[in-house]
Design a protein around this motif. Structure first.
Motif, PDB file in Angstrom:
ATOM      1  N   SER A  86     -40.080  28.296  12.050  1.00 43.49           N
ATOM      2  CA  SER A  86     -40.219  28.433  13.496  1.00 43.49           C
ATOM      3  C   SER A  86     -41.447  29.254  13.856  1.00 43.49           C
ATOM      4  O   SER A  86     -42.165  28.918  14.805  1.00 43.49           O
ATOM      5  N   GLY A  90     -44.429  27.498  15.693  1.00 51.75           N
ATOM      6  CA  GLY A  90     -44.666  28.002  17.040  1.00 51.75           C
ATOM      7  C   GLY A  90     -46.105  28.433  17.254  1.00 51.75           C
ATOM      8  O   GLY A  90     -46.730  28.082  18.262  1.00 51.75           O
ATOM      9  N   THR A  93     -48.475  25.404  17.175  1.00 52.47           N
ATOM     10  CA  THR A  93     -48.323  24.600  18.389  1.00 52.47           C
ATOM     11  C   THR A  93     -49.040  25.236  19.574  1.00 52.47           C
ATOM     12  O   THR A  93     -49.717  24.545  20.350  1.00 52.47           O
ATOM     13  N   VAL A  94     -48.898  26.551  19.720  1.00 53.62           N
ATOM     14  CA  VAL A  94     -49.577  27.239  20.823  1.00 53.62           C
ATOM     15  C   VAL A  94     -51.092  27.130  20.671  1.00 53.62           C
ATOM     16  O   VAL A  94     -51.808  26.879  21.651  1.00 53.62           O
ATOM     17  N   SER A  97     -52.166  23.642  21.603  1.00 52.50           N
ATOM     18  CA  SER A  97     -52.080  23.438  23.055  1.00 52.50           C
ATOM     19  C   SER A  97     -53.256  24.090  23.774  1.00 52.50           C
ATOM     20  O   SER A  97     -53.845  23.504  24.685  1.00 52.50           O
ATOM     21  N   PRO A 117     -48.312  24.372  27.476  1.00 57.37           N
ATOM     22  CA  PRO A 117     -48.061  25.064  26.200  1.00 57.37           C
ATOM     23  C   PRO A 117     -46.605  25.452  26.008  1.00 57.37           C
ATOM     24  O   PRO A 117     -46.063  25.355  24.896  1.00 57.37           O
ATOM     25  N   ILE A 118     -45.933  25.876  27.106  1.00 57.00           N
ATOM     26  CA  ILE A 118     -44.523  26.261  26.989  1.00 57.00           C
ATOM     27  C   ILE A 118     -43.670  25.059  26.617  1.00 57.00           C
ATOM     28  O   ILE A 118     -42.781  25.138  25.755  1.00 57.00           O
ATOM     29  N   SER A 120     -44.668  22.304  25.066  1.00 53.46           N
ATOM     30  CA  SER A 120     -44.982  21.926  23.680  1.00 53.46           C
ATOM     31  C   SER A 120     -44.315  22.865  22.690  1.00 53.46           C
ATOM     32  O   SER A 120     -43.794  22.433  21.651  1.00 53.46           O
ATOM     33  N   LEU A 121     -44.299  24.161  23.009  1.00 52.40           N
ATOM     34  CA  LEU A 121     -43.674  25.145  22.124  1.00 52.40           C
ATOM     35  C   LEU A 121     -42.178  24.902  22.016  1.00 52.40           C
ATOM     36  O   LEU A 121     -41.607  24.914  20.917  1.00 52.40           O
ATOM     37  N   ALA A 124     -41.559  21.778  19.914  1.00 50.64           N
ATOM     38  CA  ALA A 124     -41.836  21.997  18.495  1.00 50.64           C
ATOM     39  C   ALA A 124     -40.747  22.837  17.833  1.00 50.64           C
ATOM     40  O   ALA A 124     -40.303  22.538  16.723  1.00 50.64           O
ATOM     41  N   LEU A 125     -40.275  23.908  18.515  1.00 48.77           N
ATOM     42  CA  LEU A 125     -39.225  24.746  17.955  1.00 48.77           C
ATOM     43  C   LEU A 125     -37.905  23.986  17.834  1.00 48.77           C
ATOM     44  O   LEU A 125     -37.166  24.164  16.860  1.00 48.77           O
TER      45      LEU A 125
END
Length: 326
Positions: A86, A90, A93-94, A97, A117-118, A120-121, A124-125
């Protein structure tokens, strides 16, 4: 208290939360002393500790409640892997983004720049949690032993390495996160090698490298980064230095720095137009780059020397004692 008992207790409480360690340490020491009784011989103490079982198994009994998300035998390893995956997913991913927002050709308002970004995060998590949980559920269903822990006299006496040869998990995680971000930047650079440049307001950007010449070297650099990531993952999984792990770590470090020096000393990669923007001839820049490469190589060797000292030094006066009874 026997040194062997002390190492066993220290390894047991290492698997517990910080708030539990002091009380459990005292209780466990008292229980072991009662079990040892009047016979304080090394052989008797060894047998008592072997009968108690491995420190990780004993620690589970002190937690006060069982965990059943995946299964009590694999939950600790599952939780550790889930946190690591994670964290890495995380951060990567950020970064992806933010890079995509920076290079986006479509104008965006502030709300979109924050929400993307939020979103996408979170996605992904959620995917990381799903796939790690499914993987461990399958392993638990087919009774795959993920930890492969052995508990015998040799494992008991090997606990002496723990106080001085433990690899901090925070260091391994930081290495993996850094390598993941660096790999991502290399991937971006592979597709757009002209990004490293001097940007001027009233003129075209001047790239540092010749893009077509640099791209094949980036692929090799990405391969070296993957190797370093694998070694960092092994260090995180093992949790302590061993001679084999040291050889792998030192080899990966040396390979990375040697490949770096090899790439930065390929003078045909540099854009002549970039170098003309700074004072000094090409010969001067070559001297600076070579000097910096030597410094980096020396620092890498010093780091490997420090690791070698940690792995191979004699840390206890009883290390020369007879081999453990089998």
């Amino acid at each position: 208290m026997s040194d062997l008992i002390g190492r066993y207790v220290a390894e047991t409480v290492r698997h517990l939360s910080a708030s539990e360690r002091i009380d459990v340490s005292r209780e466990l020491e008292a229980n072991i002393q009662d079990m040892v009784g009047e016979d304080g011989s090394e052989e008797h103490i060894e047998q008592v500790l072997l009968d108690l079982g491995s420190p990780s198994d004993l620690a589970k009994q002190y937690r006060g409640k069982a965990r059943y998300l995946i299964g009590p035998d694999t939950f600790d390893f599952y939780w550790m892997v889930l946190k690591l995956v994670s964290l890495v997913v995380g951060i990567v991913t950020v970064v992806i983004s933010l890079i995509s927002l920076f290079f986006s050709a479509t104008p965006m308002n502030l709300g979109t720049m924050i929400a993307k970004p939020i979103g996408s995060l979170f996605s992904a998590l959620a995917s990381a949690f799903l796939w790690v949980t499914i993987s461990f559920a399958i392993m638990d269903h087919y009774q795959v032993n993920a930890t492969s822990e052995r508990w015998d006299a040799k494992a008991l006496h090997s606990l002496e390495e723990a106080p001085t040869r433990i690899i901090k998990k925070s260091d391994s995680i930081a290495d993996m996160v850094g390598l993941s971000v660096f790999f991502l930047l290399l991937a971006v650079l592979l597709s757009k090698p002209e990004l490293i440049a001097i940007y001027r307001k009233d003129a075209a950007a001047v790239p540092l490298f010749v893009g077509s010449a640099l791209q094949p070297f980036i692929i090799g650099w990405m391969a070296a980064t993957i190797l370093s990531f694998i070694v960092s993952a092994l260090k995180w999984f093992k949790g302590r230095w061993t001679p084999t792990l040291f050889v792998l770590s030192a080899s990966a470090d040396l390979l990375g720095i040697v490949y770096f020096i090899f790439v930065v000393t390929r003078w045909q990669l540099y854009n002549p137009a970039f170098l003309t923007l700074f004072p000094g001839s090409m010969t001067r820049w070559q001297i600076i780059i070579k000097a910096a490469s030597v410094v980096l190589l020396i620092l890498t060797l010093i780091g490997n020397g420090d690791d070698a000292y940690t792995v191979f030094r004699k840390t206890r006066p009883d290390e020369a004692a007879p081999a453990p009874r089998r």
